[in-house]
Design an enzyme around this catalytic site. Structure first.
Site, PDB file in Angstrom:
ATOM      1  N   ARG A  78     -68.867-139.117 -52.954  1.00 31.66           N
ATOM      2  CA  ARG A  78     -68.212-138.805 -52.390  1.00 31.66           C
ATOM      3  C   ARG A  78     -67.176-137.791 -52.201  1.00 31.66           C
ATOM      4  O   ARG A  78     -65.897-137.932 -51.607  1.00 31.66           O
ATOM      5  CB  ARG A  78     -68.518-140.560 -51.655  1.00 31.66           C
ATOM      6  CG  ARG A  78     -69.123-140.911 -51.231  1.00 31.66           C
ATOM      7  CD  ARG A  78     -68.872-142.075 -50.610  1.00 31.66           C
ATOM      8  NE  ARG A  78     -69.129-141.959 -49.356  1.00 31.66           N
ATOM      9  CZ  ARG A  78     -69.460-142.887 -48.389  1.00 31.66           C
ATOM     10  NH1 ARG A  78     -69.316-144.204 -48.701  1.00 31.66           N
ATOM     11  NH2 ARG A  78     -69.567-142.192 -47.007  1.00 31.66           N
ATOM     12  N   GLN A 125     -65.656-129.802 -48.354  1.00 28.98           N
ATOM     13  CA  GLN A 125     -65.623-129.476 -47.012  1.00 28.98           C
ATOM     14  C   GLN A 125     -64.853-129.412 -46.435  1.00 28.98           C
ATOM     15  O   GLN A 125     -64.178-128.570 -45.780  1.00 28.98           O
ATOM     16  CB  GLN A 125     -67.207-129.675 -46.429  1.00 28.98           C
ATOM     17  CG  GLN A 125     -68.053-129.405 -47.457  1.00 28.98           C
ATOM     18  CD  GLN A 125     -68.247-127.982 -48.085  1.00 28.98           C
ATOM     19  OE1 GLN A 125     -68.251-127.028 -47.085  1.00 28.98           O
ATOM     20  NE2 GLN A 125     -68.136-127.323 -49.014  1.00 28.98           N
ATOM     21  N   ILE A 175     -64.386-134.534 -50.641  1.00 24.58           N
ATOM     22  CA  ILE A 175     -64.117-133.852 -48.970  1.00 24.58           C
ATOM     23  C   ILE A 175     -63.972-132.009 -49.538  1.00 24.58           C
ATOM     24  O   ILE A 175     -62.805-132.499 -48.292  1.00 24.58           O
ATOM     25  CB  ILE A 175     -63.235-134.620 -48.527  1.00 24.58           C
ATOM     26  CG1 ILE A 175     -61.880-135.093 -49.953  1.00 24.58           C
ATOM     27  CG2 ILE A 175     -63.458-136.455 -48.694  1.00 24.58           C
ATOM     28  CD1 ILE A 175     -60.838-135.532 -48.411  1.00 24.58           C
ATOM     29  N   ASP A 203     -78.654-143.710 -43.400  1.00 22.73           N
ATOM     30  CA  ASP A 203     -77.822-144.901 -43.053  1.00 22.73           C
ATOM     31  C   ASP A 203     -79.102-146.585 -42.670  1.00 22.73           C
ATOM     32  O   ASP A 203     -79.001-146.810 -43.056  1.00 22.73           O
ATOM     33  CB  ASP A 203     -77.384-145.318 -42.697  1.00 22.73           C
ATOM     34  CG  ASP A 203     -76.114-144.484 -43.298  1.00 22.73           C
ATOM     35  OD1 ASP A 203     -75.934-144.303 -44.725  1.00 22.73           O
ATOM     36  OD2 ASP A 203     -75.769-144.182 -42.137  1.00 22.73           O
ATOM     37  N   LYS A 218     -70.188-146.950 -34.741  1.00 22.17           N
ATOM     38  CA  LYS A 218     -69.480-147.426 -35.755  1.00 22.17           C
ATOM     39  C   LYS A 218     -69.021-146.620 -36.269  1.00 22.17           C
ATOM     40  O   LYS A 218     -67.581-145.950 -36.563  1.00 22.17           O
ATOM     41  CB  LYS A 218     -69.840-148.049 -37.177  1.00 22.17           C
ATOM     42  CG  LYS A 218     -68.999-147.752 -37.905  1.00 22.17           C
ATOM     43  CD  LYS A 218     -69.264-148.840 -39.716  1.00 22.17           C
ATOM     44  CE  LYS A 218     -70.120-148.186 -40.429  1.00 22.17           C
ATOM     45  NZ  LYS A 218     -69.921-146.710 -41.310  1.00 22.17           N
ATOM     46  N   ASN A 219     -69.978-145.413 -36.707  1.00 22.63           N
ATOM     47  CA  ASN A 219     -69.316-144.382 -37.062  1.00 22.63           C
ATOM     48  C   ASN A 219     -69.482-143.297 -35.839  1.00 22.63           C
ATOM     49  O   ASN A 219     -68.627-142.102 -36.273  1.00 22.63           O
ATOM     50  CB  ASN A 219     -70.399-143.567 -37.858  1.00 22.63           C
ATOM     51  CG  ASN A 219     -71.074-144.205 -39.064  1.00 22.63           C
ATOM     52  OD1 ASN A 219     -69.714-144.583 -39.362  1.00 22.63           O
ATOM     53  ND2 ASN A 219     -71.807-143.853 -39.975  1.00 22.63           N
ATOM     54  N   CYS A 272     -68.244-147.432 -49.089  1.00 21.96           N
ATOM     55  CA  CYS A 272     -69.760-147.738 -49.421  1.00 21.96           C
ATOM     56  C   CYS A 272     -69.876-146.914 -51.085  1.00 21.96           C
ATOM     57  O   CYS A 272     -69.289-145.845 -50.869  1.00 21.96           O
ATOM     58  CB  CYS A 272     -71.065-147.399 -48.931  1.00 21.96           C
ATOM     59  SG  CYS A 272     -70.237-148.684 -47.632  1.00 21.96           S
ATOM     60  N   ARG A 299     -68.800-155.368 -42.402  1.00 25.72           N
ATOM     61  CA  ARG A 299     -67.472-154.156 -41.805  1.00 25.72           C
ATOM     62  C   ARG A 299     -68.192-153.131 -41.171  1.00 25.72           C
ATOM     63  O   ARG A 299     -67.928-152.297 -40.838  1.00 25.72           O
ATOM     64  CB  ARG A 299     -67.977-153.164 -43.503  1.00 25.72           C
ATOM     65  CG  ARG A 299     -66.720-153.015 -44.536  1.00 25.72           C
ATOM     66  CD  ARG A 299     -66.675-152.210 -45.311  1.00 25.72           C
ATOM     67  NE  ARG A 299     -66.904-151.090 -44.834  1.00 25.72           N
ATOM     68  CZ  ARG A 299     -67.228-150.077 -45.226  1.00 25.72           C
ATOM     69  NH1 ARG A 299     -68.346-149.958 -46.609  1.00 25.72           N
ATOM     70  NH2 ARG A 299     -67.749-149.052 -44.281  1.00 25.72           N
TER      71      ARG A 299
HETATM   72  N1  EPU Z   1     -70.143-133.618 -49.593  1.00 26.20           N
HETATM   73  C1  EPU Z   1     -69.418-132.607 -50.055  1.00 26.20           C
HETATM   74  N2  EPU Z   1     -68.501-132.401 -49.620  1.00 26.20           N
HETATM   75  C2  EPU Z   1     -68.111-132.798 -48.504  1.00 26.20           C
HETATM   76  C3  EPU Z   1     -68.223-134.149 -47.542  1.00 26.20           C
HETATM   77  C4  EPU Z   1     -69.730-134.032 -47.700  1.00 26.20           C
HETATM   78  O1  EPU Z   1     -70.320-132.253 -50.757  1.00 26.20           O
HETATM   79  O2  EPU Z   1     -66.556-132.388 -48.613  1.00 26.20           O
HETATM   80  C5  EPU Z   1     -71.648-134.426 -49.433  1.00 26.20           C
HETATM   81  C6  EPU Z   1     -71.567-135.625 -49.498  1.00 26.20           C
HETATM   82  O3  EPU Z   1     -71.538-135.631 -51.182  1.00 26.20           O
HETATM   83  C7  EPU Z   1     -73.111-136.051 -48.975  1.00 26.20           C
HETATM   84  C8  EPU Z   1     -73.735-135.285 -48.058  1.00 26.20           C
HETATM   85  O4  EPU Z   1     -72.297-133.839 -48.268  1.00 26.20           O
HETATM   86  O5  EPU Z   1     -74.197-135.873 -50.326  1.00 26.20           O
HETATM   87  C9  EPU Z   1     -73.299-135.772 -45.987  1.00 26.20           C
HETATM   88  O6  EPU Z   1     -71.620-136.310 -46.776  1.00 26.20           O
HETATM   89  P1  EPU Z   1     -71.068-136.843 -45.285  1.00 26.20           P
HETATM   90  O7  EPU Z   1     -70.120-136.210 -45.213  1.00 26.20           O
HETATM   91  O8  EPU Z   1     -72.402-136.148 -44.406  1.00 26.20           O
HETATM   92  O9  EPU Z   1     -71.405-137.911 -45.215  1.00 26.20           O
HETATM   93  P2  EPU Z   1     -69.628-139.075 -44.576  1.00 26.20           P
HETATM   94  O10 EPU Z   1     -69.437-138.264 -43.482  1.00 26.20           O
HETATM   95  O11 EPU Z   1     -68.802-139.135 -45.498  1.00 26.20           O
HETATM   96  C10 EPU Z   1     -71.030-140.249 -43.013  1.00 26.20           C
HETATM   97  C11 EPU Z   1     -71.266-141.991 -42.525  1.00 26.20           C
HETATM   98  C12 EPU Z   1     -72.543-141.919 -43.547  1.00 26.20           C
HETATM   99  C13 EPU Z   1     -73.556-141.609 -43.863  1.00 26.20           C
HETATM  100  C14 EPU Z   1     -72.990-140.267 -43.685  1.00 26.20           C
HETATM  101  C15 EPU Z   1     -74.816-139.154 -44.286  1.00 26.20           C
HETATM  102  C16 EPU Z   1     -68.914-142.573 -41.718  1.00 26.20           C
HETATM  103  C17 EPU Z   1     -67.691-142.944 -42.006  1.00 26.20           C
HETATM  104  N3  EPU Z   1     -70.212-142.693 -42.330  1.00 26.20           N
HETATM  105  O12 EPU Z   1     -70.702-139.900 -44.063  1.00 26.20           O
HETATM  106  O13 EPU Z   1     -72.087-143.565 -42.927  1.00 26.20           O
HETATM  107  O14 EPU Z   1     -74.577-141.906 -44.529  1.00 26.20           O
HETATM  108  O15 EPU Z   1     -72.673-140.313 -42.968  1.00 26.20           O
HETATM  109  O16 EPU Z   1     -75.081-138.822 -42.352  1.00 26.20           O
HETATM  110  O17 EPU Z   1     -69.978-141.599 -40.714  1.00 26.20           O
HETATM  111  C18 EPU Z   1     -72.899-146.123 -43.414  1.00 26.20           C
HETATM  112  O18 EPU Z   1     -72.185-145.926 -42.358  1.00 26.20           O
HETATM  113  O19 EPU Z   1     -73.261-146.709 -43.463  1.00 26.20           O
HETATM  114  C19 EPU Z   1     -72.517-144.434 -43.975  1.00 26.20           C
HETATM  115  C20 EPU Z   1     -72.291-144.754 -45.409  1.00 26.20           C
END
Ligand code: EPU
Length: 428
Positions: A122, A126, A124, A307, A22-23, A117, A399
């Site tokens: 969450r 970065q 963005i 996850d 998925k990811n 989720c 999902r």
């Molecule tokens: N973070 C920030 N700023 C940002 C982005 C992230 O502070 O701009 C923090 C987040 O709050 C978190 C950490 O960095 O504490 C890691 O977040 P990351 O950006 O790695 O997560 P994501 O890209 O939003 C993806 C997966 C998630 C998975 C996380 C961690 C997708 C679509 N989602 O999320 O998957 O938990 O990486 O591995 O790729 C799932 O599949 O069930 C799921 C939630």
């Protein structure tokens, strides 16, 4: 209301085939926007997040030929819009990849703030920092993100303050067609980061170092269409079946997986007392005793994946002794523990730590899926428990898991899908 009724206890036995990741898919589909041409993609999971992505891409002007449930040819030659509708993009997290991909192709982009989720904050920031370093102007206003550029994006050096999967992949997408070289330091190393880079490289991008913490992207002027690309198997789906096999004292061969990606999960199952045999593209998990207690800390790859945190907790609920889980990625990923307590688990969670004292057995109860992975954990708990466990809010599960009931049924489980429109929610 929609629900799964899971009949337990059940010992899982047999073979299961893992779907595409998925990811990875949720980044590779928008990545196709970077080429004015066709991309043939295989091993795409047939899940609701992906079907939502197809709708978004079609709304932007993409033409998709559906070859099978898991294979498409997407033609983005005539995409003219870079404004994705709120209704389509606000519902799931991975819509943020549209920003990086569309910004590579268009000068003005608009999407709504991503949903997904509920795992706590969450941000963005970065992602935005990376786009701004590349020369874009980004504004978040009235629930939307607006990104624009007046010239081609310019290669730069990006140091991520936190290891972020999404920000790493979005920076790669935006930098692929930029002028000059971009380096991303403190990059995420997850298998899906590598798969996105491999996909883009198959189109002619010049990305090196994906899978390490420094990624170097030499911008190219254009990309070529892709005659065939197969998405990697889903690490988390494979891990979910590994844990389910061990928790049910089962004997399961998990096919079409990459054992290397599963090492942190394999290590915990071995500590719990399971037998795990790795083969080239399959893993055989067997368990014939009560699990021993162990501790888990979630970490970015190659650490234990967040996850898989709810799923592995099921092993601890029935372990011999007391296990500890420390969640280091998401601030709020223990909401599911209240559901497990309804099933007789002895579990207490405070802040980032959950302490789980093993009990002899779980019993059935009506439970909620708080999110995608928590929902998968509830199904495993239902397979372990004595009786009929009703799992509600299953849209979360759908999902991200393709044909989850069919796959468990092939392993000997009985899981019924019910949709009783008159049923009133038990949790109000
Ligand atoms: N973070 C920030 N700023 C940002 C982005 C992230 O502070 O701009 C923090 C987040 O709050 C978190 C950490 O960095 O504490 C890691 O977040 P990351 O950006 O790695 O997560 P994501 O890209 O939003 C993806 C997966 C998630 C998975 C996380 C961690 C997708 C679509 N989602 O999320 O998957 O938990 O990486 O591995 O790729 C799932 O599949 O069930 C799921 C939630």
């Amino acid at each position: 209301m929609e629900k799964f009724v899971v009949y337990g206890p059940c010992q899982l036995k047999g073979e299961v085939t893992i779907s595409g990741a998925k990811n990875a898919a949720v980044a590779i589909l928008p990545a196709t926007l970077l080429v004015k041409g066709k991309c043939h993609i295989e091993n795409i999971p047939n899940i609701s997040d992906i079907r939502a992505y197809y709708k978004i891409l079609e709304s932007l002007g993409a033409k998709i030929e559906y070859i099978s449930d898991n294979e498409i040819i997407i033609d983005n030659s005539h995409v003219t819009s870079a404004i994705a509708s709120y209704e389509l993009t606000s519902k799931f997290r991975a819509s943020y990849y549209l920003l990086g991909a569309l910004l590579g192709r268009f000068q003005e982009v608009q999407i709504s703030l991503p949903g997904g989720c509920n795992l706590g904050a969450r941000p963005i920031d970065q992602h935005i920092k990376a786009f701004e370093k590349l020369g874009a102007k980004v504004e978040v206003k009235r629930g939307n993100v607006y990104a624009s550029r007046t010239t081609r994006l310019k290669g730069t050096s990006i140091f991520l303050d936190v290891v972020s999967v999404g920000a790493t992949m979005n920076a790669i997408l935006a930098a692929t067609l930029a002028e000059g070289t971009t380096t991303i330091e403190n990059a995420a190393k997850e298998p899906h980061v590598v798969d996105l880079a491999n996909f883009l490289n198959s189109m002619g991008a010049k990305i090196k170092g994906a899978g390490t913490d420094t990624i170097k992207i030499t911008g190219v002027e254009s990309l070529a269409q892709v005659s065939s690309y197969s998405i990697i198997p889903d690490q988390i789906e494979a891990g979910t079946f590994m844990v389910a096999a061990a928790a049910t004292k089962g004997d399961v061969i998990i096919k079409n997986c990459i054992p290397k990606h599963l090492e942190p999960i394999t290590a915990k199952l071995l500590e719990a007392g399971a037998t795990v045999e790795e083969h080239e593209s399959s893993i055989h998990v067997k368990m014939d005793k009560r699990p021993s207690a162990f501790s888990v800390k979630t970490m970015p790859y190659p650490g234990f994946p967040t996850d898989m945190q709810p799923q592995i907790s099921i092993l601890l609920t029935i372990c011999n002794g007391t296990g500890i889980i420390v969640e280091n990625i998401w601030e709020s990923r223990f909401q599911y523990t209240d559901e497990l307590a309804k099933m007789g688990a002895d579990i207490s969670a405070h802040g980032t730590t959950a302490i789980i004292k093993g009990v002899d057995t779980l019993y059935s109860a009506p439970v909620r899926s708080h999110d995608l992975r928590a929902g998968a954990a509830m199904i495993i708990a239902g397979l372990v428990a004595d009786g009929e466990t009703s799992v509600y809010d299953i849209h979360h599960i759908l999902r991200g898991y393709e044909n989850i009931t069919g796959k468990f049924e092939k392993l000997g489980a009985t899981i019924l899908y019910q949709n009783n429109k008159d049923e009133v929610s038990f949790y109000g």
